[in-house]
Design a protein around this motif. Structure first.
Motif, short mmCIF file in Angstrom:
data_model
loop_
_atom_site.label_atom_id
_atom_site.label_comp_id
_atom_site.label_asym_id
_atom_site.label_seq_id
_atom_site.Cartn_x
_atom_site.Cartn_y
_atom_site.Cartn_z
N SER A 115 -3.60 22.55 -3.68
CA SER A 115 -3.14 21.82 -2.50
C SER A 115 -2.31 22.80 -1.67
O SER A 115 -1.45 23.50 -2.20
CB SER A 115 -2.28 20.63 -2.94
OG SER A 115 -1.72 19.99 -1.82
N ILE A 116 -2.61 22.87 -0.38
CA ILE A 116 -1.91 23.80 0.51
C ILE A 116 -1.20 23.02 1.60
O ILE A 116 -1.79 22.19 2.28
CB ILE A 116 -2.88 24.82 1.13
CG1 ILE A 116 -3.45 25.71 0.02
CG2 ILE A 116 -2.19 25.65 2.20
CD1 ILE A 116 -4.38 26.78 0.50
N GLU A 117 0.10 23.30 1.73
CA GLU A 117 0.91 22.69 2.79
C GLU A 117 1.25 23.76 3.82
O GLU A 117 1.67 24.86 3.47
CB GLU A 117 2.21 22.12 2.21
CG GLU A 117 2.00 21.00 1.24
CD GLU A 117 3.31 20.49 0.70
OE1 GLU A 117 4.15 20.04 1.51
OE2 GLU A 117 3.49 20.56 -0.52
N PRO A 138 -1.05 17.80 3.36
CA PRO A 138 -1.56 18.93 2.58
C PRO A 138 -3.09 18.90 2.54
O PRO A 138 -3.70 17.84 2.56
CB PRO A 138 -0.99 18.71 1.18
CG PRO A 138 0.11 17.71 1.34
CD PRO A 138 -0.21 16.92 2.58
N SER A 139 -3.71 20.06 2.49
CA SER A 139 -5.17 20.14 2.39
C SER A 139 -5.53 20.60 0.98
O SER A 139 -4.79 21.32 0.33
CB SER A 139 -5.73 21.10 3.43
OG SER A 139 -5.11 22.37 3.32
N ARG A 195 -8.35 33.41 -4.13
CA ARG A 195 -9.36 33.22 -3.08
C ARG A 195 -9.75 31.76 -3.12
O ARG A 195 -10.02 31.20 -4.18
CB ARG A 195 -10.60 34.08 -3.33
CG ARG A 195 -11.69 33.82 -2.30
CD ARG A 195 -12.86 34.77 -2.46
NE ARG A 195 -13.53 34.67 -3.74
CZ ARG A 195 -14.78 34.20 -3.90
NH1 ARG A 195 -15.48 33.80 -2.87
NH2 ARG A 195 -15.30 34.15 -5.10
N ILE A 196 -9.77 31.12 -1.94
CA ILE A 196 -10.10 29.70 -1.85
C ILE A 196 -11.31 29.49 -0.96
O ILE A 196 -11.64 30.32 -0.12
CB ILE A 196 -8.91 28.87 -1.31
CG1 ILE A 196 -8.53 29.34 0.10
CG2 ILE A 196 -7.74 28.90 -2.25
CD1 ILE A 196 -7.58 28.41 0.81
N ASP A 197 -11.95 28.34 -1.16
CA ASP A 197 -13.01 27.86 -0.26
C ASP A 197 -12.41 26.81 0.65
O ASP A 197 -11.27 26.38 0.46
CB ASP A 197 -14.15 27.24 -1.07
CG ASP A 197 -14.99 28.28 -1.79
OD1 ASP A 197 -14.91 29.47 -1.43
OD2 ASP A 197 -15.72 27.90 -2.71
N GLN A 198 -13.18 26.35 1.62
CA GLN A 198 -12.78 25.31 2.57
C GLN A 198 -11.51 25.72 3.32
O GLN A 198 -10.56 24.96 3.43
CB GLN A 198 -12.55 23.96 1.86
CG GLN A 198 -13.75 23.48 1.10
CD GLN A 198 -13.41 23.06 -0.31
OE1 GLN A 198 -12.36 23.35 -0.85
NE2 GLN A 198 -14.34 22.35 -0.92
N ALA A 199 -11.50 26.94 3.82
CA ALA A 199 -10.32 27.51 4.47
C ALA A 199 -10.23 27.20 5.95
O ALA A 199 -9.62 27.96 6.70
CB ALA A 199 -10.30 29.01 4.24
N ILE A 200 -10.81 26.12 6.38
CA ILE A 200 -10.79 25.76 7.80
C ILE A 200 -9.35 25.55 8.27
O ILE A 200 -8.58 24.86 7.63
CB ILE A 200 -11.63 24.48 8.05
CG1 ILE A 200 -13.08 24.76 7.67
CG2 ILE A 200 -11.51 24.01 9.48
CD1 ILE A 200 -13.94 23.53 7.60
N GLY A 201 -9.00 26.16 9.37
CA GLY A 201 -7.68 25.98 9.96
C GLY A 201 -6.64 26.98 9.49
O GLY A 201 -5.54 27.01 10.02
N LEU A 202 -6.94 27.80 8.49
CA LEU A 202 -5.98 28.81 8.05
C LEU A 202 -6.09 30.04 8.94
O LEU A 202 -7.18 30.46 9.30
CB LEU A 202 -6.22 29.19 6.60
CG LEU A 202 -5.89 28.13 5.55
CD1 LEU A 202 -6.25 28.63 4.16
CD2 LEU A 202 -4.44 27.74 5.61
#
Length: 137
Positions: free
Chosen positions: A28-30, A37-38, A51-58
């Protein structure tokens, strides 16, 4: 690759990467500034980053808080973003085993429970009174 000394005689060899483990975890990323949080799938994990996937908006350079496994609110900086994935570097090294551990959720006291009631530990049979020095014998 050979080490080439700079003019001061110090080696300019690249710093080796930390050992990365291929994992399938959820983080979970805030983001600072609010918002929900995403959730992201973690693909690679090391003591220094992930390394993460679904990095939209970062955005590269952004500082975020990551919760993964038993690790809560670890600061990290986004180092790269490419094709839906992102690399993040932790502010300080972590123990990857803690990231793989299940998160412990502390039970919240019930709203109508008196404040002096214990909310942790055993709640059935004779076990709750075991640590009570005032129990009847």
């Amino acid at each position: 690759m050979t080490d080439t000394p700079d003019p001061d005689g110090v080696s300019t060899a690249p710093t080796p990467r930390k050992t990365r483990a291929s994992v399938m975890l959820t983080a979970s990323i805030e983001r600072f500034g609010g918002g929900e949080p995403s959730r992201h799938r973690v693909r690679d994990l090391s003591t220094d980053g992930l390394r993460i996937d679904q990095a939209i908006g970062l955005q590269v350079g952004a500082t975020v808080l990551i919760s993964i496994g038993a690790l809560q609110a670890i600061g990290a900086t986004v180092v790269w973003v490419d094709k839906g994935s992102a690399g993040l570097r932790f502010i300080e090294p972590i123990n990857p085993d803690d990231a793989r551990a299940k998160a412990v959720i502390t039970p919240r006291p019930q709203a109508d429970a008196p404040r002096d009631v214990r909310t942790s530990g055993p709640t059935a049979g004779w076990m709750p009174d075991l640590p009570n020095p005032y129990r009847k014998l």
